[in-house]
Design an enzyme around this catalytic site. Structure first.
Site, PDB file in Angstrom:
ATOM      1  CB  CYS A 185      -0.791   0.031   1.139  1.00 10.61           C
ATOM      2  SG  CYS A 185       0.011  -0.060   2.688  1.00 10.61           S
ATOM      3  CB  CYS A 223      -2.230  -2.592   8.424  1.00  7.38           C
ATOM      4  SG  CYS A 223      -3.532  -2.553   7.008  1.00  7.38           S
TER       5      CYS A 223
END
Ligand code: FES
Length: 143
Positions: free
Chosen positions: A34, A103
């Site tokens: 990302c 994440c």
């Protein structure tokens, strides 16, 4: 899956955010999936992490997991901090939606990167102590 209350709390009120001036080690890692970036600072006294802070250019899940991770390693010996997995951080937050698991790997990696930097500054090779940075198994991204 919605975000848990704990995730929302750590996202809205992240603990231990900010730059540290008198750090013993600093590590920066990036998520190639990302493009998010995380920096973690640690202060070490007698092999104990007496203070920790982080800064991230990242998503809410990255903020929440980093915030929780800093809470979990503060005041702990380095050896214990190195055992902290992204799974343990997610459990402490009552879970994350599957698409956000990668994440949480950022926080675990950032801790290990900061500890590696600390050892390097001491003239010690961190590789045998810290090992490889963890990879994200869930999404098989290049982390
Ligand atoms: Fe990038 Fe969460 S989407 S760390």
């Amino acid at each position: 899956m919605a975000y848990s209350e704990k995730v929302m709390d750590h996202f809205a009120n992240p603990r231990n955010v900010g730059e540290m001036k008198d750090f013993s080690g600093v590590g920066e890692v990036g998520n190639p999936k990302c493009g998010d970036i995380m920096r973690m600072y640690i202060k070490v006294e007698g092999e104990v992490i007496t203070d920790v802070s982080f800064m991230t250019f990242g998503c809410g899940a990255a903020i929440a997991t980093s915030s929780m991770a800093t809470e979990l390693i503060k005041g702990k010996p380095i050896s214990e901090a190195l055992k902290l997995t992204n799974k343990a951080v997610m459990e402490a937050l009552d879970g994350l939606p599957p698409v956000k698991v990668h994440c949480s790997v950022l926080a675990e990696q950032a801790i290990k990167a900061a500890v590696s930097d600390y050892y390097r500054r001491q003239g010690i090779d961190p590789a045998p102590i810290v090992g490889e940075l963890p990879e994200c198994e869930e999404c098989a991204c290049a982390l």
